[in-house]
Structures are given as structure tokens and as C-alpha cells.
Enzyme design. Sequence first.
Site, mmCIF file in Angstrom:
data_model
loop_
_atom_site.group_PDB
_atom_site.id
_atom_site.type_symbol
_atom_site.label_atom_id
_atom_site.label_comp_id
_atom_site.label_asym_id
_atom_site.label_seq_id
_atom_site.Cartn_x
_atom_site.Cartn_y
_atom_site.Cartn_z
ATOM 1 N N TYR A 57 13.026 -0.056 -0.218
ATOM 2 C CA TYR A 57 12.948 1.334 -0.684
ATOM 3 C C TYR A 57 13.418 1.452 -2.128
ATOM 4 O O TYR A 57 14.583 1.217 -2.457
ATOM 5 C CB TYR A 57 13.779 2.272 0.203
ATOM 6 C CG TYR A 57 13.292 2.388 1.632
ATOM 7 C CD1 TYR A 57 12.022 1.961 2.013
ATOM 8 C CD2 TYR A 57 14.115 2.936 2.621
ATOM 9 C CE1 TYR A 57 11.582 2.057 3.322
ATOM 10 C CE2 TYR A 57 13.684 3.042 3.940
ATOM 11 C CZ TYR A 57 12.419 2.601 4.276
ATOM 12 O OH TYR A 57 11.995 2.700 5.572
ATOM 13 N N HIS A 130 11.598 -5.411 9.234
ATOM 14 C CA HIS A 130 10.822 -4.225 8.842
ATOM 15 C C HIS A 130 9.360 -4.337 9.283
ATOM 16 O O HIS A 130 8.772 -3.380 9.768
ATOM 17 C CB HIS A 130 10.912 -4.069 7.322
ATOM 18 C CG HIS A 130 10.690 -2.691 6.817
ATOM 19 N ND1 HIS A 130 11.063 -2.298 5.563
ATOM 20 C CD2 HIS A 130 10.126 -1.594 7.371
ATOM 21 C CE1 HIS A 130 10.744 -1.020 5.382
ATOM 22 N NE2 HIS A 130 10.171 -0.578 6.465
ATOM 23 N N LEU A 212 8.836 14.242 10.747
ATOM 24 C CA LEU A 212 8.267 15.479 10.196
ATOM 25 C C LEU A 212 6.849 15.226 9.677
ATOM 26 O O LEU A 212 6.327 16.017 8.889
ATOM 27 C CB LEU A 212 9.157 16.016 9.066
ATOM 28 C CG LEU A 212 10.624 16.252 9.452
ATOM 29 C CD1 LEU A 212 11.452 16.642 8.226
ATOM 30 C CD2 LEU A 212 10.725 17.341 10.514
ATOM 31 N N GLY A 219 5.817 21.489 6.825
ATOM 32 C CA GLY A 219 5.233 22.522 5.965
ATOM 33 C C GLY A 219 5.554 22.374 4.493
ATOM 34 O O GLY A 219 5.271 23.271 3.711
#
Length: 335
Positions: A57, A130, A212, A219
Site C-alpha cells: 500500500y 496477500h 463499502l 455513496g
Amino acid sequence: MALPTRKIGSDDVPIPGLGAMGMSGWYAGWGDTERNIATLKAAWELGCRFWDTADIYGDKRMWENEELIGQALKECNIPRKDIFLATKFGNWQNEDGSRVINGKPEYVKAACERSLKALGTDYIDLYYQHRVDKNTPIEETMGALKELQEAGKIRYVGISECSADTLRRANKVVKIAAVQIEYSLWETGPETNGLFDACKELGIAFVAYSPLGRGLISGSVKSRADLTPADNRWKHPRFSEENFPKNVELVEELAKLAKQKGVTPAQLAIAWVHAQWDGILAIPGTTRVERLKENLGSLKVTITPAEMAEIRKILDSFPRAGTRYPEAMMKDVNV
Ligand SMILES: NC(=O)c1ccc[n+]([C@@H]2O[C@H](COP(=O)([O-])OP(=O)(O)OC[C@H]3O[C@@H](n4cnc5c(N)ncnc54)[C@H](OP(=O)(O)O)[C@@H]3O)[C@@H](O)[C@H]2O)c1
């Protein structure tokens, strides 16, 4: 504040966790160190202490996100034992963005040492492979992780994006404490591809990543125009010009239900993941304190059996359009 917990190994781990990936790349809004550290500090203060990172990351640089976590622990005087720290290895990214999946034993050990250095710690709570390396037998990779565990460098072993078959093989070499796979209102594959069954049978925690839907379900991405040129979601087929409008239909239906319940779409999404079974831990990602608090508000949301059935009906009526990853990356998942 003590959050509810779920088991990883014999540890009671608070839910939801916090995914730190977006702080150092991938989505819009990464790289604001001050805001990221404030979010990590608030997470610690609010009891959200299951943090997820990986050596890959970073924005075209390995270890960037791990170093951020190390910096937050140090600068905010967060006792190391307060955080259940999970990181991952084996998904190497070159500066040009190309990737090398590596599960060779000598690499596993070197990667662990490098992550310990980046994190500024002498142990990792949960160390995941990973991506599974097709060229190295899983038994060899797991053997190396077992040695790291015996040496006290890692406490628990995990695998991300494995198949149920690989999981069973790995678990014969070393006890697997957790698998980490995408699971959300937008991605329900593990319900039917044998992974939920294997985790339940073997007593393995299921860590649901991107709960999400990478910001779509919550959203924060309402149209493709919300994505900046540097945002990696452009590359994801589910955000493509063709698929995005179809996927938004699902999001709109779920948002209506959330509104009826007086909760936010993100809260509904996280509560729904946790409601599936008590072996699941969601790790929503955010770079903002306000959203962190909103996401912790999911703990107050109960979903009735009638609502669960309604949600399922919505999911069945609006099938997801597009694969989870671009073609070049799909070959590395569910291996
Ligand atoms: N094992 C793997 O291969 C793998 C792959 C992907 C991710 N992960 C892990 O899973 C974690 C979470 O996944 P993710 O970050 O991909 O996706 P996610 O949690 O599904 O969504 C994150 C996105 O949602 C936004 N968001 C967060 N809370 C929100 C809220 N309350 N309302 C509106 N928008 C909200 C975030 O934006 P803001 O930052 O602006 O709030 C961010 O863009 C990652 O951080 C990483 O640790 C693992």
C-alpha cells in the site's frame, strides 16, 4: 470506549476494523499525512483498534502505508499492544505498476523483516499472504510463516484472496486464523464459492475487505465524474462507463432502504456484513474522522429478518455488473 469484539485466534478483536489502504493511494484523497494521522489517532481513542495495512500500500512505493502506521503509533504515543495490527506480503509492485506475486520461503522471511522495520514494531499480530503464488506450493509458503510464528515475529497467520481448496491445504501446515476477501452488499462471492463454509468448518475468522464497495455503496462515488484522474477505481470494471450506471441502480435501492431505517448507506452496509455470521469482521477504509465515527455508528444498527430478506431481494434483482478487478488482476484472486 470498548467496541464489541469477534475472535481472531484466541484474541478478542474490536469491530469494525479500519482499512488504511486509501490513506496512501488507490482512491481519491490519499496522501494527507496530517489527516491520516488524525484519523488513526481518533480510531485508537474510539476503540477502533483492528488496523489493516499491507507492504504494497502506497502510491507506486512499497511500505508507504506501513510507515504511516508506524509514524502514527510513535507520534500519538499509542501503546503497541493496543492495536491488533494486520499486514500482508507477497504482492510486490514495481515502480511502473507491474506486480510480482512471490510466496517463496526466503522472500516471506525477508518481507516480514522489512514490514517490521516499516511499522516500527517487533511483531505483527496478523500476517497475511496477500496473493497466492501459483509457482510456489502453498505448503512451502505456510511453512515459512510457521517458522516466523515460532520465532515470535508474527502472532497469527492469514491468507488473502485464496480459494477454499488452498485454504484447507494451508491450514494443514499452520493454523490459519483469518482469511481476507472482498465481501459486501456488492460482492457476495464467498457465500457460494466454499469460503464461508470452509471458514465456519475450520474455525477461521473471515475479514471482509472493501465492505463499502470501494465507496460506491456508501455513496461517496455518485458518478464517474467524482473520480479524479489519479483514482485507481477508473481501472475497475465495475466503475466502467458501461457498468457504472447499472451498479448505481443497486446503490440507489439500498440507499432508499437505509433512509427508511434512518441510517446512512455506509452504516447499513457494515451492519449487513456483520449480521451474516459472528465470524466476520469488516474493515471499512476511510481517511476522515467524521466517516470513521459514522462507520462506528453501524454498531447501533440492527437489521430485522424481514429487512434481511428485502435486502437479498434487492441484491438478486440488481446483479452486479463487471468483474471485481481488471482482467490482469483477476487471475490472482480466488487462487
Ligand atoms: N486483501 C486485499 O486484497 C484488499 C483489497 C482492497 C482493500 N483491502 C483492505 O480493505 C480495506 C477497506 O477496503 P477499501 O478501502 O478498498 O474499500 P471500502 O472500505 O469499501 O471503501 C472505502 C471508500 O469508501 C469511502 N468511505 C468510507 N466511509 C464512508 C462513509 N461513511 N460514507 C461515504 N464514504 C465512505 C472512503 O472514502 P474516504 O477515505 O474519503 O472516507 C473510500 O473511498 C482497505 O483499506 C484495505 O486495508 C484489502
